[in-house]
Structure formats: structure tokens, C-alpha cells
Design a protein around this motif. Structure first.
Motif, PDB file in Angstrom:
ATOM      1  N   GLN A 151       0.810  -1.212   0.000  1.00 21.66           N
ATOM      2  CA  GLN A 151       0.000   0.000   0.000  1.00 21.66           C
ATOM      3  C   GLN A 151       0.849   1.270   0.000  1.00 21.66           C
ATOM      4  O   GLN A 151       0.534   2.240  -0.695  1.00 21.66           O
ATOM      5  CB  GLN A 151      -0.929   0.010   1.236  1.00 21.66           C
ATOM      6  N   ASP A 152       1.936   1.287   0.783  1.00 20.82           N
ATOM      7  CA  ASP A 152       2.726   2.503   0.910  1.00 20.82           C
ATOM      8  C   ASP A 152       3.491   2.838  -0.371  1.00 20.82           C
ATOM      9  O   ASP A 152       3.968   3.967  -0.549  1.00 20.82           O
ATOM     10  CB  ASP A 152       3.701   2.394   2.083  1.00 20.82           C
ATOM     11  N   ARG A 153       3.620   1.875  -1.284  1.00 18.63           N
ATOM     12  CA  ARG A 153       4.341   2.112  -2.538  1.00 18.63           C
ATOM     13  C   ARG A 153       3.419   2.100  -3.757  1.00 18.63           C
ATOM     14  O   ARG A 153       3.881   2.187  -4.885  1.00 18.63           O
ATOM     15  CB  ARG A 153       5.449   1.064  -2.721  1.00 18.63           C
ATOM     16  N   ASN A 154       2.114   1.981  -3.530  1.00 16.11           N
ATOM     17  CA  ASN A 154       1.143   1.930  -4.630  1.00 16.11           C
ATOM     18  C   ASN A 154       1.468   0.811  -5.613  1.00 16.11           C
ATOM     19  O   ASN A 154       1.336   0.978  -6.836  1.00 16.11           O
ATOM     20  CB  ASN A 154       1.089   3.267  -5.373  1.00 16.11           C
ATOM     21  N   ILE A 155       1.915  -0.327  -5.080  1.00 18.93           N
ATOM     22  CA  ILE A 155       2.272  -1.477  -5.913  1.00 18.93           C
ATOM     23  C   ILE A 155       1.367  -2.657  -5.557  1.00 18.93           C
ATOM     24  O   ILE A 155       1.108  -2.911  -4.382  1.00 18.93           O
ATOM     25  CB  ILE A 155       3.746  -1.871  -5.721  1.00 18.93           C
ATOM     26  N   VAL A 156       0.894  -3.353  -6.580  1.00 18.77           N
ATOM     27  CA  VAL A 156       0.127  -4.585  -6.395  1.00 18.77           C
ATOM     28  C   VAL A 156       0.711  -5.640  -7.314  1.00 18.77           C
ATOM     29  O   VAL A 156       0.995  -5.369  -8.486  1.00 18.77           O
ATOM     30  CB  VAL A 156      -1.365  -4.389  -6.710  1.00 18.77           C
ATOM     31  N   LEU A 157       0.912  -6.840  -6.775  1.00 15.70           N
ATOM     32  CA  LEU A 157       1.359  -7.976  -7.590  1.00 15.70           C
ATOM     33  C   LEU A 157       0.215  -8.971  -7.679  1.00 15.70           C
ATOM     34  O   LEU A 157      -0.407  -9.317  -6.663  1.00 15.70           O
ATOM     35  CB  LEU A 157       2.594  -8.632  -6.971  1.00 15.70           C
ATOM     36  N   THR A 158      -0.066  -9.428  -8.887  1.00 19.59           N
ATOM     37  CA  THR A 158      -1.183 -10.339  -9.087  1.00 19.59           C
ATOM     38  C   THR A 158      -0.836 -11.350 -10.172  1.00 19.59           C
ATOM     39  O   THR A 158       0.209 -11.239 -10.833  1.00 19.59           O
ATOM     40  CB  THR A 158      -2.457  -9.566  -9.474  1.00 19.59           C
ATOM     41  N   ARG A 159      -1.694 -12.326 -10.356  1.00 17.59           N
ATOM     42  CA  ARG A 159      -1.489 -13.380 -11.364  1.00 17.59           C
ATOM     43  C   ARG A 159      -2.766 -13.487 -12.181  1.00 17.59           C
ATOM     44  O   ARG A 159      -3.807 -13.890 -11.656  1.00 17.59           O
ATOM     45  CB  ARG A 159      -1.148 -14.698 -10.660  1.00 17.59           C
ATOM     46  N   ILE A 160      -2.685 -13.128 -13.452  1.00 18.24           N
ATOM     47  CA  ILE A 160      -3.885 -13.104 -14.293  1.00 18.24           C
ATOM     48  C   ILE A 160      -4.535 -14.480 -14.348  1.00 18.24           C
ATOM     49  O   ILE A 160      -5.733 -14.625 -14.141  1.00 18.24           O
ATOM     50  CB  ILE A 160      -3.549 -12.614 -15.717  1.00 18.24           C
ATOM     51  N   ASN A 161      -3.732 -15.495 -14.618  1.00 13.69           N
ATOM     52  CA  ASN A 161      -4.209 -16.881 -14.555  1.00 13.69           C
ATOM     53  C   ASN A 161      -3.592 -17.514 -13.312  1.00 13.69           C
ATOM     54  O   ASN A 161      -2.384 -17.759 -13.279  1.00 13.69           O
ATOM     55  CB  ASN A 161      -3.794 -17.652 -15.809  1.00 13.69           C
TER      56      ASN A 161
END
Length: 690
Positions: free
Chosen positions: A235-245
């Protein structure tokens, strides 16, 4: 047809209400009711605050097909009751014909002769949707994703950009450019490490040593099967990691969210009051687009989980975006919508006036750009949206509805007032392109089309594309033709430059772009009927030729009139200032005033020479001494500038510039041309000897 018009019978369900005469209006002389019957399908819901005529004129302006009244000598109580009910309850009676709704609007009559109606035609469903929005004082807002709200990268796109930067660093000798590219490379390397950890360990350790484990988040799905996706939010870096599949680790993505998105999102949903209906329009692949929006709106407060599949619109690559396509289900009229995008040219021409253009989000190339201004980019967008909504409904309530109330059945349709339009309250915020040779970033992220391509293309081929053919790869990303993103960065510096231009996924730039930039700019200037873009180009070129730092600093006021102010720094000395209703106007005025300031200083320094050459100064060519791009000035405008010469440039002209009206028009622009420094004419060596 009799002398009064065409006869038609009116039914509501199976009940015959009576007979009316109808008169097609001039624009629809061939209009006829099917089988000379009007079959009322339903009556609309009661409108809480907007008369039906105001709603119909807003969404289907002047689309009155006919007028209807009765010529019978006997009363028709069922039709009179229909008229009275619709008039007092603010409803319309609707007949459905194909893909149109024919709305019978109960009208007041100067002759007190009832029943009497006007018949409007609108697309099916549009009236009900817009009635709800107008009653709630709500408009629509459409967001682009990539480089507007987010920048996303896969492991492969990180590696390609890192490799390209390293290649350019090996060839670069300018220490300032080396410093800029080294910082950009460092930021890419740091984020690639985070993504690598996420892919390999389903966890991330930030620079402070804090461990973040993945959280499984449920994803909206059209099927009944529950879908969970691994996500890490910093949250503090405005970064999100995700996996499309979720099943394929190579589809992992690191997403940077644009700063101040939360401020804009909270405004749209503040106190549970809906100010805007939200839509998304992107050229990304659908699964990617849906996931990016879910990351931006995790609680589904802006777009409900049941609406998201209809409101996230993915446009085919190579096509132009269209508001009619966005509102394909008839949920809004384009005149009631605004767009937030970093490019206006990707939209249909008729929709471009409704686009608020924001600078492209460049977190790797220019991370300081988002915090350089007193008000962040998305807070400016929030203020613009607030201003547009306020102006729209001020006009709607205080003018439009008042004039609608004065319309009678006997009046001509042409006497109807024009409805408010979002485009009337929205001005383009395109920033200057700056120096044609300016240091332009590597494409920051990847769009959904690139994401899909990378899954199906060998790694070595993608690498070769980016390094060996940097000028041709943008079509694979987004197929959106536009200008380089460097000019969209608030602090434009003239001395940074000659790194090869690498287009972002939204840019398609030909190899000879830099050389043709002046011609393209002049063509655009002629099209738009203003010249200040040339002023900015001239100012930056002076800095480049003299190795001086030229910097534009923008500050936007938080006052209700949303005034922008821009100052120009020349080697850290303030030489120009401008204010305007748009950032572009402020930048243009600031550049003009800066040029005048430089011209005055030049004249002061040249005074001894002026005495030596006496009055011959009017014909003396100074183009190699002062650095102005005289060869790029329009020849037509130079005729206006050759009368008085540089000696007449005075402090009074600079003072006049400060008090010039902020809103420019063709007449003012022609007058502004007269106050520019005169273009000296080259003379022969023989003349110089004389």
C-alpha cells in the motif's frame, strides 16, 4: 390524410383509448405510426424532479417526430385521463417500435385544448437510465487504464526494458543523461526483483525487510465456480502484484497504481452519494483489463460486481474508442459523459471534446512528476470532474428546465432550448511536447494485448524486437497513434537529450519523427489556429543550443475557477509567468512572456552595437547569435513582425502580456502574433560591409 393530419387509434394494452390526429414535423415528414395505431406498451416511472420533456430533449434533442391532438367534437375521457395522469405525474406513455421507444409527452396548451401530445423517439432503455441519472444529478465518467491509472509489467517486459536501457547506457556519453537512465534502470531492477520473489515464493520482501505473504482474493466470474487469485498489496508504494491466470506463474504482473487514485475514487463514492456512473474503455485484453480494474476498485464500489462485465469495454486493437460503443446498452448519452485518458486522439473525433487528457503515467522514467505539482494529476482530474458536474447541472437547473417550462403544444420544435453538454465545460489539457530531441522514456509498462502476445511468443523474439527495432514495436502494444510521452511530464527540461526516442505502448513514432517534428507541429498549429506551441518549442531550442536549463513548473489552484499557473525557469532564474483556465493556456502565456524577457535582455546587451550600425539593425540577421528558431516561424506571421524591429520591444509589452485575457480566440491570437519579437531578415555580405 384529412385537412387536420393523419388519423391514428390509441390503445393501452387491449383497451382502446380513442382517436388522435397526428402531424409529422418538418424534419420527419414521412413519419407514420405502424398500421395507423399507437399501442402503448407501458408508462414510464414517475420523474422526481425533471419534467419528461427536459429528459427527452437532453438525450434526443429536437427528435420530435410528430404532434398529436384530437379533432373530434366529442370528449374522449380515456385519452383526457391519459394526458392528465402523464402531465401531473411527470410520466410518458411509451410505444415500442423495433429498437426505438416512441414517448408521448403530455403538453400544456395555450388554447386549453386537451388531450395533446408531442411524440419523441429514443433508443430502447435510454430514457429510463438517463431519467435516473438526471434526477440524482449524476453524470458518467469513462476511464482508460494503461498509462492513465496504472502501469503494469511482466517478468519478460521488465527484462526487455532493462536490456534496452543497458545498451543505451553503453553508447551514452552525456553525464546528465547517464544519470537519468541509471536511475530509471535502478527502479526497473528493484521492481523486477519484487516480481521474481512473487513468482518463485508467493511472497515479497520490501527494501525495509518486511515480508508480505500472498492473500487469496475472490474474483468476479460469470460462472458459478469460485475463482481465487493470489495478490500482494504494498500500500505505501502503490504497488500490487497479481497473477492473471492463477494456475500459470508466468502470467504474474507487477502493477503500479497512480498516486492520488484513492482521492479520486473517494470523491466518486463520497458519503454513499453517486456523482458519476463509472465505465472503463481500454484496448487491453479482456482478462487483463478486468483484473486491473478489480485492483483499482477492490470493493466494487465504483462498478458493481454484476455490472463489471458490461462496463469494462475492451476495444479491438487498431480501432478507435467511441462513447456510443461504451454505452452500447443504452445506459447513458454521450453528452452526459466525460473521459479520463492520457490520449485524446484514440477517441472518435466527435468524442474528443469530452476527453480530459492527463499526462501519461511514467513511474520509472519520471517518478517525481506525480509529486512535482502542488496538486497531483488525479486530484486535478477530480477537480475537473467536480467542476464539469457542477456547471452541467447549474445550466440544467437554472436555465434549461426554466425554458422547457415555457414550451407549449402550439410552439415550434425549433424553439426548444439546446440541452447542456459536458464538452461545453471541458477543455483539453494537452501538455507541450517539448524539445524534439528530449530524453524520452522506454515504454513504462505493457497493455493487455502485449500481455497476450508475450504468452505465445518465444522469449528471444520479443527481446530482439525491443532492442533492434525499437521504433516499430508500439503497434504490438496498443495501436494508438499519438505524440511522445516526454512532453506530458510537468517539468520539461531543455538540456536533457538525445537519447533515441522509444515509443510507449500507446505511441507509434516513425524513425524520422525527430526531423519532421517541426513540420508536424506547424501543421497542428495551423489546424488549431493558435501559435503558442511554437513559442514553447523556440524556448526549449534556445536552452538546447546554449546548453541552458529551461524548466516549466506548473501549479494548479484549488479555487473554484481552477486557474492554472506556470512559471518558466532559465538556469534557475524566473523569466516568465502565465495563468489560464487550462494548463496549456498557462504554459503558452508563460513561454511567450519568457521569450519577451529574453528578447529584452538581448536588446539591452546589443545596445552598443545598435549605435554602431545605426538604423541598419532592422535588417540585420541575428539568427546565429540569439538562438531563436526564426526559420520555423510561419512566413505569413513574419509580415506582421517586420515593421518595428527589436528596438520597440519594451517593458510595457511585457506588462500588457500579464493582463491579456486568459481565454484565447482567433482574433486575440492574431494580435498576440504582433507582439512577438520581429523576425530579422537575412542580408547579403555586401550589405553588411556597407
Amino acid at each position: 390524410m384529412n385537412r387536420l393530419g393523419f388519423k391514428t387509434e390509441v390503445f393501452e394494452g387491449d383497451v382502446r383509448l380513442g382517436e388522435l390526429d397526428y402531424f409529422p414535423v418538418t424534419a420527419f415528414q414521412n413519419f407514420r405510426f405502424p398500421n395507423n395505431e399507437i399501442r402503448i406498451h407501458h408508462r414510464t416511472y414517475r420523474s422526481e424532479r425533471c419534467p419528461p420533456l427536459s429528459i427527452l430533449q437532453s438525450i434526443s434533442a429536437f427528435n420530435v417526430r410528430c404532434k398529436l391532438d384530437s379533432s373530434l367534437s366529442v370528449e374522449q375521457p380515456l385519452l383526457i385521463n391519459l394526458h392528465a395522469s402523464c402531465f401531473h405525474e411527470m410520466k410518458t406513455a411509451v410505444a415500442v417500435v423495433g429498437d426505438e421507444e416512441l414517448h408521448l409527452v403530455a403538453m400544456p396548451s395555450k388554447r386549453k385544448k386537451f388531450p395533446c401530445f408531442w411524440c419523441y423517439a429514443v433508443p430502447v432503455g435510454l430514457y429510463d437510465a438517463c431519467m435516473g441519472m438526471l434526477n440524482l444529478r449524476c453524470l458518467s465518467i469513462v476511464f482508460d487504464l494503461d498509462e492513465t491509472l496504472i502501469v503494469a509489467n511482466t517478468m519478460k517486459s521488465f527484462e526487455d526494458r532493462i536490456e534496452a536501457l543497458r545498451c543505451w547506457l553503453l553508447r551514452e556519453s552525456d553525464p546528465l543523461r547517464v544519470q537519468g537512465m541509471s536511475g530509471e534502470l535502478k527502479r526497473y531492477l528493484e521492481d523486477r526483483l519484487l516480481l521474481k520473489q512473487f513468482i518463485e515464493m508467493d511472497s515479497v520482501v520490501d527494501s525495509n525487510g518486511k515480508l508480505y505473504q500472498v492473500q487469496m482474493e475472490e474474483v468476479p466470474s460469470l460462472s458459478e465456480q469460485k475463482v481465487l487469485r493470489p495478490v500482494v498489496r504494498l500500500q505505501d508504494r502503490n504497488i500490487v502484484l497479481t497473477r492473471i491466470n492463477p494456475e500459470i506463474r508466468d502470467t504474474s504482473v507487477l502493477v503500479k497504481l497512480r498516486p492520488a487514485w484513492e482521492d479520486l475514487r473517494c470523491y466518486l463514492t463520497a458519503k454513499g452519494r453517486k456523482r458519476f456512473e463509472v465505465y472503463v474503455c481500454t484496448m487491453a485484453e479482456r482478462d487483463y483489463a478486468l483484473e486491473m480494474w478489480r485492483l483499482l476498485d477492490p470493493g466494487a464500489h465504483l462498478i458493481g460486481s454484476k455490472q463489471v462485465f458490461d462496463r469494462v469495454i475492451c476495444v479491438k486493437s487498431g480501432s478507435r474508442k467511441s462513447l456510443l460503443n461504451v454505452f452500447h446498452d443504452g445506459m447513458c448519452h454521450p453528452k452526459m459523459a466525460m473521459v479520463i485518458d492520457d490520449r485524446s486522439k484514440v477517441w472518435e473525433d466527435k468524442d474528443q471534446p469530452r476527453v480530459h487528457v492527463v499526462p501519461a503515467f511514467s513511474p520509472y522514467y519520471a517518478p517525481q512528476a506525480e509529486t512535482a505539482n502542488a496538486v497531483p494529476v488525479l486530484c486535478v482530474a477530480r477537480n475537473v470532474a467536480c467542476n464539469v458536474r457542477g456547471c452541467f447541472f447549474k445550466e440544467f437547473d437554472e436555465n434549461f428546465i426554466q425554458r422547457i417550462a415555457e414550451i407549449f403544444f402550439e410552439d415550434e420544435v425549433v424553439n426548444l432550448p439546446h440541452p447542456p453538454d459536458v464538452s461545453s465545460y471541458l477543455m483539453s489539457e494537452e501538455a507541450p511536447n517539448g524539445n524534439g530531441n528530449a530524453y524520452v522514456p522506454v515504454s513504462e509498462g505493457m497493455g493487455g494485448t502485449e500481455f497476450e502476445r508475450r504468452l505465445n511468443q518465444p522469449d528471444d523474439k520479443v527481446s530482439a524486437d525491443l532492442v533492434s527495432r525499437p521504433m516499430a514495436n508500439s503497434a504490438d502494444f496498443r495501436h494508438e497513434n499519438s505524440q511522445p510521452t516526454a512532453g506530458m511530464i510537468p517539468n520539461v527540461t531543455g538540456h536533457r537529450s538525445s537519447r533515441p526516442i522509444i515509443p510507449s505502448q500507446k505511441d507509434a513514432i516513425s524513425p524520422n519523427h525527430a526531423s519532421s517534428n517541426g513540420r508536424d507541429l506547424q501543421n497542428e498549429v495551423g489546424k488549431l489556429n493558435f501559435i503558442p506551441s511554437l513559442s514553447i518549442r523556440m524556448l526549449l531550442e534556445i536552452g538546447r543550443r546554449l546548453s541552458k536549463k529551461v524548466e516549466f513548473r506548473s501549479v494548479v489552484s484549488t479555487s473554484k475557477d481552477l486557474q492554472f499557473s506556470v512559471e518558466v525557469l532559465y538556469t534557475d532564474e524566473k523569466i516568465g509567468f502565465g495563468m489560464g483556465r487550462t494548463r496549456r493556456d498557462a504554459q503558452q502565456l508563460a513561454a511567450e512572456n519568457a521569450l519577451r524577457s529574453l528578447a529584452e535582455k538581448y536588446v539591452t546587451n546589443m545596445e552598443p552595437l545598435c549605435k554602431a550600425v545605426n538604423r541598419e539593425l532592422d535588417d540585420l540577421s541575428l539568427e546565429h547569435e540569439n538562438g531563436f528558431l526564426w526559420d520555423e516561424v510561419n512566413p505569413e506571421s513574419s509580415e506582421l513582425q517586420t515593421e518595428d524591429g527589436l528596438q520597440r520591444e519594451s517593458a510595457s509589452e511585457a506588462s500588457d502580456a500579464e493582463t491579456r485575457p486568459l481565454k484565447s480566440n482567433p482574433v486575440n491570437q492574431q494580435n498576440e502574433k504582433r507582439s512577438f519579437p520581429r523576425t530579422p531578415q537575412p542580408v547579403s555580405s555586401k550589405r553588411l560591409k556597407e
